[in-house]
Write a protein that holds these residues in place. Sequence first.
Motif, PDB file in Angstrom:
ATOM      1  N   LYS A   1       0.910   3.918  -3.140  1.00  0.00           N
ATOM      2  CA  LYS A   1       0.476   5.293  -2.884  1.00  0.00           C
ATOM      3  C   LYS A   1       1.585   6.293  -3.186  1.00  0.00           C
TER       4      LYS A   1
ATOM      5  N   GLU B   1       0.829  -1.203   0.000  1.00  0.00           N
ATOM      6  CA  GLU B   1       0.000   0.000   0.000  1.00  0.00           C
ATOM      7  C   GLU B   1       0.866   1.257   0.000  1.00  0.00           C
TER       8      GLU B   1
ATOM      9  N   GLN C   1      -3.997   3.836  -6.985  1.00  0.00           N
ATOM     10  CA  GLN C   1      -5.083   3.427  -6.096  1.00  0.00           C
ATOM     11  C   GLN C   1      -4.790   1.979  -5.719  1.00  0.00           C
TER      12      GLN C   1
END
Length: 103
Positions: A28, A24, A33
Motif C-alpha cells: 500500500k 499489505e 492493490q
Amino acid sequence: MNIVGVSACTVGIAHTYMAQQKLEDAAKAVNDQVKIETQGTIGIENELTEQDINGADIVILAVDVKIAGEERFDGKKVVKVSTATAIKSPNKLIAKLHELAKQ
C-alpha cells in the motif's frame, strides 16, 4: 500493481498475521492493490477468489508450511519466501515483485 498472496507459518498464529500485515503495509505504501489470504490454526481467512487471482499481476507466498489450494496459482508468476523474509524485509520484497512482474 495488483498483488495477491498467502501467508502461513508452522504454528499458524503469529507469523502468519505478521507477514500478512507487513506485506499489505509495504504494498500500500507504493500504491499497489494487495490481498493476502491467511491459512492458520483457525482455517482460511480473507480467502482469495478466482477473480482476485485472475486479476493479479503476481502472487506472493509467504509460507513455512504446505498450503491448501496452491494449484490455484498455476500459470501465474509466483514468488515463494518464508514468513520471516516477509516480516523482516517487506519493502525489499515488494520492490522485487515489481521487478519480476515486468519480466
